[in-house]
Write an enzyme that holds these catalytic residues in place. Structure first.
Site, short mmCIF file in Angstrom:
data_model
loop_
_atom_site.label_atom_id
_atom_site.label_comp_id
_atom_site.label_asym_id
_atom_site.label_seq_id
_atom_site.Cartn_x
_atom_site.Cartn_y
_atom_site.Cartn_z
CB ALA A 174 43.26 13.77 33.77
CE LYS A 215 52.13 17.37 32.34
NZ LYS A 215 51.96 16.96 33.53
CB ALA A 218 49.18 11.33 33.14
CG ASP A 219 48.86 17.50 35.00
OD1 ASP A 219 50.30 18.04 34.87
OD2 ASP A 219 48.14 18.24 36.71
CD GLN A 220 48.12 12.71 41.13
OE1 GLN A 220 49.25 12.66 41.52
NE2 GLN A 220 47.89 11.40 41.87
#
Length: 202
Positions: free
Chosen positions: A115, A62, A78-80
């Site tokens: 993250a 991203k 960001a990612d989860q």
């Protein structure tokens, strides 16, 4: 007023209102520009299986995708991921899948891996992954149905079918991890990076 001291505005590569609110509330006014990527395809092509690696890989994808269009800007991606043992969960496709996810998580402890990545001019300059352990209380089918009825369409916008900042808080007995990680943006290490890079006024 903003504490951001970069030459160009900070950019958030996300459409998440929760992540943007975290930055705004911390005094970091930012531009929001969601990354136009196929997350599931990128995940499948990566060959990665560890939840924290997948979260980091997607956050990086991203940030880099938006950074390629925003030269000179610091771009936050960001990612989860949510993992119950070896099983990973994605955002539910609808109410029925949301109910299935909640019943699978009920009475058990799952991990949220969050993250965050900062990219500038197409290069990653910072990355971090944090984890929170979420212990959901036992739930009956009637409990899940009542929750879904009250929570409405919001449940399909979050992995695990809950938002802890809303009605999702009623689903849990115990939480081990910080608030920012749970909301999908490990904010304290991100701010520390920005301070070290002399990008903040405070």
């Amino acid at each position: 007023m903003t504490l951001w001291r970069g030459d160009l505005p900070l950019v958030l590569a996300s459409q998440s209102s929760a992540r943007r609110a975290l930055l705004d509330n911390a005094g970091l006014a930012c531009l929001a520009e969601p990354a136009d990527i196929d997350e599931r395809a990128i995940q499948n092509e990566s060959g990665l299986f560890a939840p924290y690696e997948i979260a980091l890989h997607l956050a990086q994808a991203k940030a880099l995708a938006v950074s390629a269009k925003r030269r000179g800007h610091h771009v936050v991606g960001a990612d989860q991921t949510l993992a119950l043992g070896d099983r990973m969960f994605n955002k539910p496709a609808g109410r029925d899948q949301a109910a299935q996810q909640l019943l699978a998580l009920a009475g058990r402890t799952h991990a949220l891996h969050s993250a965050v990545v900062v990219a500038r001019d197409g290069e990653v300059v910072f990355s971090h992954v944090a984890v929170a352990w979420m212990s959901m209380r036992p739930l009956s089918e009637a409990d899940v149905s009542a929750y879904l009825e009250e929570a409405g369409a919001a449940v399909i916008t979050s992995v695990g079918a809950y938002q802890l900042e809303g009605l999702g808080v009623h689903l849990f007995d115990r939480i081990d991890g910080d608030h920012f990680t749970i909301l999908g943006l490990p904010l304290l290490p991100l701010l520390a990076f920005f301070r070290d890079a002399r990008l903040l006024a405070l």
